[in-house]
Design a protein around this motif. Structure first.
Motif, mmCIF file in Angstrom:
data_model
loop_
_atom_site.group_PDB
_atom_site.id
_atom_site.type_symbol
_atom_site.label_atom_id
_atom_site.label_comp_id
_atom_site.label_asym_id
_atom_site.label_seq_id
_atom_site.Cartn_x
_atom_site.Cartn_y
_atom_site.Cartn_z
ATOM 1 N N GLY A 244 9.990 -9.315 -2.248
ATOM 2 C CA GLY A 244 10.973 -8.802 -1.617
ATOM 3 C C GLY A 244 12.141 -9.744 -2.172
ATOM 4 O O GLY A 244 13.319 -9.111 -1.661
ATOM 5 N N ALA B 193 6.620 -5.182 -0.938
ATOM 6 C CA ALA B 193 6.664 -7.056 -0.173
ATOM 7 C C ALA B 193 6.486 -6.740 1.306
ATOM 8 O O ALA B 193 5.702 -7.839 2.280
ATOM 9 C CB ALA B 193 7.813 -7.471 0.120
ATOM 10 N N LEU B 194 6.092 -5.418 2.192
ATOM 11 C CA LEU B 194 5.707 -5.471 3.175
ATOM 12 C C LEU B 194 4.743 -4.425 3.221
ATOM 13 O O LEU B 194 4.672 -3.351 4.140
ATOM 14 C CB LEU B 194 6.895 -5.379 4.341
ATOM 15 C CG LEU B 194 7.825 -5.983 4.688
ATOM 16 C CD1 LEU B 194 8.941 -5.512 5.361
ATOM 17 C CD2 LEU B 194 7.579 -7.370 5.709
ATOM 18 N N LEU C 98 11.871 -12.841 3.921
ATOM 19 C CA LEU C 98 11.070 -12.061 2.827
ATOM 20 C C LEU C 98 10.907 -12.984 1.363
ATOM 21 O O LEU C 98 10.532 -12.466 0.653
ATOM 22 C CB LEU C 98 12.024 -10.796 1.987
ATOM 23 C CG LEU C 98 11.621 -9.842 3.439
ATOM 24 C CD1 LEU C 98 12.229 -8.460 3.003
ATOM 25 C CD2 LEU C 98 10.373 -9.131 3.649
ATOM 26 N N ARG D 29 8.893 -15.490 0.976
ATOM 27 C CA ARG D 29 7.645 -15.524 0.347
ATOM 28 C C ARG D 29 7.295 -15.220 -0.060
ATOM 29 O O ARG D 29 5.792 -14.688 -0.819
ATOM 30 C CB ARG D 29 6.864 -16.893 1.188
ATOM 31 C CG ARG D 29 7.495 -17.822 2.079
ATOM 32 C CD ARG D 29 6.503 -18.216 3.066
ATOM 33 N NE ARG D 29 6.937 -19.812 3.129
ATOM 34 C CZ ARG D 29 6.858 -21.075 2.823
ATOM 35 N NH1 ARG D 29 6.127 -20.610 1.595
ATOM 36 N NH2 ARG D 29 6.996 -21.666 3.576
ATOM 37 N N SER D 30 7.725 -13.457 -0.372
ATOM 38 C CA SER D 30 6.762 -12.522 -0.358
ATOM 39 C C SER D 30 7.718 -12.249 -2.210
ATOM 40 O O SER D 30 8.419 -12.659 -2.687
ATOM 41 C CB SER D 30 6.992 -10.576 -0.571
ATOM 42 O OG SER D 30 8.703 -10.588 0.261
ATOM 43 N N ARG D 31 6.679 -11.321 -3.400
ATOM 44 C CA ARG D 31 6.910 -11.446 -4.647
ATOM 45 C C ARG D 31 7.785 -10.669 -4.712
ATOM 46 O O ARG D 31 8.600 -10.730 -6.042
ATOM 47 C CB ARG D 31 5.621 -10.845 -5.038
ATOM 48 C CG ARG D 31 4.772 -12.022 -5.170
ATOM 49 C CD ARG D 31 3.000 -11.507 -5.525
ATOM 50 N NE ARG D 31 3.391 -11.352 -7.211
ATOM 51 C CZ ARG D 31 2.484 -11.237 -8.241
ATOM 52 N NH1 ARG D 31 1.487 -10.651 -7.497
ATOM 53 N NH2 ARG D 31 2.870 -10.096 -9.170
#
Length: 237
Positions: A47, A91-92, A41, A43-45
């Protein structure tokens, strides 16, 4: 005969107040799982923040403190369902809206069911049941928040977030005003902290009643803002 699959409390014995801040959980399997989540995670903002909340819940001294204090266990559960879950859901994100009614009903039923005294005490004396509790609370809350974030139009997200706020507050109120201690797992440890078991339970109820509703209120504000911006954009167009 009580059910005993993996007997014992996952975070060990409740620590006394003078040792609580040193009671970190360094379970290598847990740390490896959290590290894998962080890598996936990264690369997610939101995560990494979600994983950080899980570290706070399961690795920090809060894990051990929640074995002894009901109020600490409430903080632990609130971190899972109202902080980590929405961060991980953001994130997902879901690819399409599917409605939040069923996720709301399932997540609410599980949250309330796990706070029934028999289920709660079983989870704190059996590690297998403990992890079923954690997985179902986090998983159902993730499902709920994912559906809320994917809802079409700000008003739908606002209404379901409000429903989540109300059920959390209702459970907190019931725990706050319960006339007797409900959980055998917390019959003794609060005394070392200068609290009676009933006072500890009331403190936990207040935490669930007021601070735990703040993430839902934040989602209501965010969803209302998104809906207003979408409406303004259509008006300009």
């Amino acid at each position: 005969m009580p059910i005993e699959i993996i007997p014992g409390s996952y975070c060990g014995a409740p620590p006394p107040p003078d040792l609580a801040l040193y009671s970190w959980n360094l379970d290598p399997f847990l740390l490896a799982g959290l590290l894998l989540m962080l890598v996936l995670l990264w690369r997610s903002r939101t995560g990494p923040a979600g994983v950080g909340v899980l570290v706070l819940a399961f690795v920090s001294p809060l894990c051990a403190m929640s074995v002894g204090l009901f109020s600490a266990r409430v903080v632990h559960h609130v971190l899972l369902v109202a902080v980590a879950a929405p961060l991980l859901a953001a994130a997902l994100p879901a690819r399409r809206a599917s409605g939040a009614a069923l996720p709301f009903l399932v997540s609410t039923a599980l949250l309330w069911a796990w706070h029934l005294p028999a289920a709660y005490d079983l989870a704190l004396r059996d590690m297998a049941v403990y992890w079923v509790m954690q997985a179902t609370l986090l998983g159902s809350a993730f499902w709920f928040w994912r559906a809320v974030l994917a809802a079409r139009g700000g008003i739908e997200a606002v209404l379901w977030s409000l429903a989540g706020l109300m059920q959390m507050g209702a459970l907190g109120a019931l725990l706050t005003f319960a006339p007797v201690p409900l959980y055998a797992a917390h019959a003794l440890a609060p005394l070392a902290w200068g609290l009676t078991p009933l006072a500890d339970q009331q403190l936990g109820g207040l935490i669930m009643w007021v601070p735990a509703m703040l993430p839902y209120a934040a989602m209501i504000a965010l969803s209302a803002r998104r809906g207003w911006q979408a409406g303004a954009g259509r008006g300009v167009a």
